[in-house]
Design an enzyme around this catalytic site. Sequence first.
Site, PDB file in Angstrom:
ATOM      1  N   CYS A  57       0.773  -1.447  -0.118  1.00  8.60           N
ATOM      2  CA  CYS A  57       0.125   0.106   0.092  1.00  8.60           C
ATOM      3  C   CYS A  57       0.898   1.110   0.149  1.00  8.60           C
ATOM      4  O   CYS A  57       0.704   2.068  -0.627  1.00  8.60           O
ATOM      5  CB  CYS A  57      -0.879   0.023   1.308  1.00  8.60           C
ATOM      6  SG  CYS A  57      -1.981  -1.162   1.180  1.00  8.60           S
ATOM      7  N   ASP A  89      -3.796  -3.821   7.201  1.00 10.50           N
ATOM      8  CA  ASP A  89      -4.809  -4.647   7.451  1.00 10.50           C
ATOM      9  C   ASP A  89      -4.721  -5.923   6.767  1.00 10.50           C
ATOM     10  O   ASP A  89      -4.852  -6.979   7.431  1.00 10.50           O
ATOM     11  CB  ASP A  89      -6.159  -3.971   7.047  1.00 10.50           C
ATOM     12  CG  ASP A  89      -6.359  -2.720   8.047  1.00 10.50           C
ATOM     13  OD1 ASP A  89      -5.295  -2.353   8.532  1.00 10.50           O
ATOM     14  OD2 ASP A  89      -7.849  -2.386   7.818  1.00 10.50           O
ATOM     15  N   CYS A 130      -2.698   3.337   2.756  1.00 11.05           N
ATOM     16  CA  CYS A 130      -3.604   2.331   3.262  1.00 11.05           C
ATOM     17  C   CYS A 130      -4.353   2.750   4.152  1.00 11.05           C
ATOM     18  O   CYS A 130      -4.745   3.977   4.713  1.00 11.05           O
ATOM     19  CB  CYS A 130      -2.640   1.202   4.141  1.00 11.05           C
ATOM     20  SG  CYS A 130      -1.851   1.625   5.392  1.00 11.05           S
ATOM     21  N   ASP A 131      -5.487   1.864   4.890  1.00  9.74           N
ATOM     22  CA  ASP A 131      -6.429   2.309   5.229  1.00  9.74           C
ATOM     23  C   ASP A 131      -6.682   3.299   6.518  1.00  9.74           C
ATOM     24  O   ASP A 131      -7.300   4.354   6.574  1.00  9.74           O
ATOM     25  CB  ASP A 131      -7.313   0.886   6.103  1.00  9.74           C
ATOM     26  CG  ASP A 131      -7.667  -0.285   5.160  1.00  9.74           C
ATOM     27  OD1 ASP A 131      -7.338   0.163   3.719  1.00  9.74           O
ATOM     28  OD2 ASP A 131      -8.332  -1.169   5.548  1.00  9.74           O
ATOM     29  N   LYS A 132      -5.647   3.086   7.398  1.00  8.59           N
ATOM     30  CA  LYS A 132      -5.884   3.960   8.667  1.00  8.59           C
ATOM     31  C   LYS A 132      -4.952   5.158   8.373  1.00  8.59           C
ATOM     32  O   LYS A 132      -4.915   6.170   9.232  1.00  8.59           O
ATOM     33  CB  LYS A 132      -5.513   3.258   9.924  1.00  8.59           C
ATOM     34  CG  LYS A 132      -6.341   2.030  10.274  1.00  8.59           C
ATOM     35  CD  LYS A 132      -7.699   2.195  10.069  1.00  8.59           C
ATOM     36  CE  LYS A 132      -8.607   1.076  10.217  1.00  8.59           C
ATOM     37  NZ  LYS A 132      -8.351  -0.023   9.126  1.00  8.59           N
ATOM     38  N   CYS A 202      -5.409  -1.722  -1.409  1.00  5.43           N
ATOM     39  CA  CYS A 202      -6.382  -2.641  -2.099  1.00  5.43           C
ATOM     40  C   CYS A 202      -7.215  -2.150  -2.860  1.00  5.43           C
ATOM     41  O   CYS A 202      -7.815  -0.980  -2.972  1.00  5.43           O
ATOM     42  CB  CYS A 202      -7.052  -3.436  -0.980  1.00  5.43           C
ATOM     43  SG  CYS A 202      -5.799  -4.181   0.259  1.00  5.43           S
ATOM     44  N   GLU A 452     -10.899  -5.896  11.948  1.00  3.54           N
ATOM     45  CA  GLU A 452     -11.917  -6.112  10.832  1.00  3.54           C
ATOM     46  C   GLU A 452     -11.465  -7.461  10.640  1.00  3.54           C
ATOM     47  O   GLU A 452     -10.392  -8.154  10.406  1.00  3.54           O
ATOM     48  CB  GLU A 452     -11.094  -5.339   9.640  1.00  3.54           C
ATOM     49  CG  GLU A 452     -12.060  -5.104   8.567  1.00  3.54           C
ATOM     50  CD  GLU A 452     -12.259  -3.678   7.971  1.00  3.54           C
ATOM     51  OE1 GLU A 452     -13.117  -3.527   6.913  1.00  3.54           O
ATOM     52  OE2 GLU A 452     -11.162  -2.836   8.189  1.00  3.54           O
ATOM     53  N   SER A 478     -15.967  -5.353   6.686  1.00  5.72           N
ATOM     54  CA  SER A 478     -15.968  -4.520   5.528  1.00  5.72           C
ATOM     55  C   SER A 478     -16.242  -5.035   4.203  1.00  5.72           C
ATOM     56  O   SER A 478     -16.320  -4.475   3.123  1.00  5.72           O
ATOM     57  CB  SER A 478     -14.516  -3.915   5.635  1.00  5.72           C
ATOM     58  OG  SER A 478     -14.371  -2.714   4.310  1.00  5.72           O
TER      59      SER A 478
END
Length: 564
Positions: A57, A89, A130-132, A202, A452, A478
Site C-alpha cells: 500500500c 490490514d 492504506c486504510d488508517k 487494495c 476487521e 468491511s
Amino acid sequence: MATVTHSHALNANSRTLLEGSDRAGARAMLKGIGLTDDDLAKPLIAVANTWTEIGPCNIHLRQLSARVKEGIRRAGGTALEFDTVSISDGITMGTQGMKASLISRELIADSIELVTRANYFDGVIALSSCDKTIPGTIMALQRLDMPSMMLYGGTIYPGSYNGHDVDIVSVYEAIGQYQTGQISEEQLHAIENVACPGPGACGGHFTANTMALISQIIGICPMGMADVPAEDSAKLDVAQRAGEMMVQLIEHGVRPSQLITKAALQNAIAAAAATGGSTNAVLHTLAFAREAGIDFTIDEIEAISRRTPLIADLRPTGRFVALDLYRAGGVALIARRMIEGGYLDGSTLTVTGQTLAETVANARETPGQQVVRTLDNPIHETGGLVILKGNLAPRGAVVKLKGDEPQHHRGPARVFDSEEAAFEAVQNRQIAHGDVVVIRYEGPVGGPGMREMLQVTAALVGQGLGRDVMLITDGRFSGGTRGLMIGHVAPEAMVGGPLALVQEGDLIEVDVDDRRISLLVDDAELERRRSVWVAPPPNYTTGVLAKYARLAQQADDGAITNLL
C-alpha cells in the site's frame, strides 16, 4: 551574524523557530542537514509521510515524496520530510496484530501533530495510502488547522488469474475454497502469487479507496489526484503538482476548518453511500466530526444514506475496482452526477480554493463505461450504508448493503468471544445455514481496536454460506459475504453493552426495512443476565494497546481518543 529574514508572510509561522540571534542554535542544526540561509528564509513545508516497506500500500510513497519535495522547491518553499507509522490490514488480518490497525490511526494523527507543532512549519502535506493512514493524516491536519492537504498514494492494479481480475479478497475467498476442497493447494498458491502485482492500496472499494473518495469530496485532497493509480505514470506528475500547490495554499491561507464542515461531512457520507463504500466511512467521518467539534450523528448518517441512490457498481459488493472507476471518469464523474441530482452540496470549499462544484464541472465520462450509473437507473434506490438500532444495539450498528442481500434474518446465535474462536468454528464446518455468528469483545475497548474480520467472512463465502449466515460484531466487517454483516455495535460488549448478554442459541432478528436489530429475549431475563455479568480481564494491561483501551470512545463517536 546571519539571521533569517522574510520577504512576505509565507514563512510567518517558521519565523518563531528561525528568526533572531537567539535562534542561531536552531539554524545551525538545520544547516547541519544541508540547508542554507536562503532555504531558511523560505516557507518551511512539512512532508508527513506514511511510507513503509511492510506491504504494497505505502511502499511507493518515498518516490512520491521525492516529487512532492521537488514541487515545493520549484514553487519557492523548503521541504522537510518526516515519517510516521503504518499498519497493513491485509497482512495482519486474522491475527492479534490487526488490533493495531485502528489504534495506528490515533498514533499517526498524534505523531504528525507533534512533529509539525514542534517545528513551526508554515504548511504540511501528508502522504497516505492504506486504510488508517488516510483518516489518521486528515485528523492531524484538522488539529493543526494550518494550510495543508493530503495526497493519496493510489490504488493497486488488479492481478489476473485464469483471465479474471483478482485482488486480496480473492485470496481470502480462495482460502475458504481450499478448506472445503473446491480448489487445490497449488491453485490457492497461484492466486496468492498474482493477487497483489505491485504497489498501491487494495483495489476494490474497500476502506482505502472509500476514504480516498471521501478525501476528495471533503476537499482535503485535490479532486482527481487520489484517483490516479499507484503505478500509473501520471502519479509522479500528480505528486509534483501537489507540492507546487502547497506554496499557493499557504499564500491563500486555506485551512482544514474551512473545508471539513458539516456540509462536507454530509457530502462524504452521501458519496460513500452512493458508491457502496466501506462501513469504515461511518467510523472515520464521525471521527472527523468529533475532532472538529461538529454535531454529526449516526442517525444523520442513516438519513443521508436512505435518501441517496446507489449508483456505482464497485467491489466487494459489485463488479468493478478502483482502476475501472478511474478509467470511467473518476470521483469527479460521481460528484458531478450527484450535485446535478441534488445529492451533494456543490458549494463546499476545497483545498484548491474552488468549490466542489467548480472542481468537477469539467468531469468527463468515458463512452460506454458501466461503472457509474445514471441517477434514473440506480443499482438500488437507497445507499449502501444502513444504521440499525434495537435492544441489541441501542446506539446503533452498521450494515453495508448492495441491494440483493436478504432484508430479513432470524436465527440462533452462535456466540464467540474472539475472532479466533469464530474462525476456528468456521474452519471446522460448525456454522450452518441460518446461523447468526456473534463475535464480541472485539470493540474499541474490548479488542482493543475493533479488528476487521475479512478472514471470517471470506471463509464463509468459500464454504458457500455467504448469503445464508448473518454476522454481528462490536468489531468491524468491511466486505466478503452477500449476507448481512453487522458491525460497529454500540455500546460494545466490553463496557456492558447488550452484546455481552447474548447466549448460545438465543434468537436474533434483523429487519433491514425497519432498521431494527433485536435480541428475542424478554427484558426480565436480560436484567437477570446483566446482574451476574462480569467484564472479562483486558487483553492488554500495559503499552499502547492498553493505553488506547483506556481512552477510546465508542464506535458511534468514531472510536477516537481525542473527544472534545
